[in-house]
Design a protein around this motif. Sequence first.
Motif, PDB file in Angstrom:
ATOM      1  N   THR A 139       0.835  -1.184   0.000  1.00 12.64           N
ATOM      2  CA  THR A 139       0.000   0.000   0.000  1.00 12.64           C
ATOM      3  C   THR A 139       0.878   1.245   0.000  1.00 12.64           C
ATOM      4  OG1 THR A 139      -0.095   0.125   2.408  1.00 12.64           O
ATOM      5  CG2 THR A 139      -1.759  -1.250   1.296  1.00 12.64           C
ATOM      6  N   LEU A 140       0.304   2.373  -0.356  1.00  9.25           N
ATOM      7  CA  LEU A 140       1.035   3.645  -0.386  1.00  9.25           C
ATOM      8  C   LEU A 140       1.562   4.021   0.995  1.00  9.25           C
ATOM      9  CD1 LEU A 140       1.924   6.159  -1.933  1.00  9.25           C
ATOM     10  CD2 LEU A 140      -0.332   7.156  -1.472  1.00  9.25           C
ATOM     11  N   LEU A 141       0.804   3.754   2.032  1.00  9.33           N
ATOM     12  CA  LEU A 141       1.237   4.062   3.395  1.00  9.33           C
ATOM     13  C   LEU A 141       2.480   3.267   3.774  1.00  9.33           C
ATOM     14  CD1 LEU A 141       0.778   5.479   6.077  1.00  9.33           C
ATOM     15  CD2 LEU A 141      -0.781   3.611   6.725  1.00  9.33           C
ATOM     16  N   GLU A 142       2.485   1.972   3.393  1.00 12.56           N
ATOM     17  CA  GLU A 142       3.653   1.142   3.705  1.00 12.56           C
ATOM     18  C   GLU A 142       4.898   1.650   2.985  1.00 12.56           C
ATOM     19  OE1 GLU A 142       1.517  -3.202   4.472  1.00 12.56           O
ATOM     20  OE2 GLU A 142       2.064  -2.569   2.431  1.00 12.56           O
ATOM     21  N   ILE A 143       4.742   2.067   1.737  1.00 14.27           N
ATOM     22  CA  ILE A 143       5.888   2.592   0.979  1.00 14.27           C
ATOM     23  C   ILE A 143       6.414   3.878   1.616  1.00 14.27           C
ATOM     24  CG2 ILE A 143       6.598   3.561  -1.239  1.00 14.27           C
ATOM     25  CD1 ILE A 143       4.626   1.640  -2.577  1.00 14.27           C
TER      26      ILE A 143
END
Length: 225
Positions: free
Chosen positions: A41-45
């Motif tokens: 997900t974008l948050l993890e990146i």
Amino acid sequence: MSLSAALSYGSLATKARLAPYSNKSKNKANAYTSNQAHGFTLLEILVVLVLVGLVSSLVMQGFSFTINLQDRLKRQLINNQIHDLQEIWFRQVTRSFIETVPNENQVAFRGTSTTITGTALLDLTGNAGIPTNTSWLVENTEQGQQLSYTSESIPKTIVANWNTNNLRFQFLGHDGELYDEWPSNPGDKNIPKGILLSSSSEEPVFWYISISNTRAPPVETYEFN
């Protein structure tokens, strides 16, 4: 129709009605699992990028600190070596002052808090054994004070600089006392036992030299038949 047959028929009808909803839930779960398995997900990146940036910053700061520390140590080592060499020059020349001048062209030893003059057997270039009129001077500069050398064959040369304003020569008499001028008594032809160059400011200086060679070497003459 019997009661058991009716109950069995009702159960089958209920399962048939609920089957579409159950299949939809399974499909959603399978789709979510598939997305999890194939990417982030974008948050993890963003979290990973922030952590990588923090670690990189810490590593670069540590590397920069190590390089700066190494440079400071090198400069300190070079400065210490230069100061040691300057003291060796002063020590070797000063130790060679002689008490009895060989002829009237040579200068007898005299000293004040800022000047030393006399006849030495070693000059700043390393020439030894030749009596040479020599002078050491303490002079004021814009940054502090400096120690200069001059002789018959060498023009005035700056040997050392200090950030100080109370650098001075003192002379150790044979009675164990320090004097600001030499000779300590009028008419005294002896040279002092030692010479002290010192300063008590923020950049302390303490160079003490014992004068061991107080006689010019004898000159032997030979007659050839």
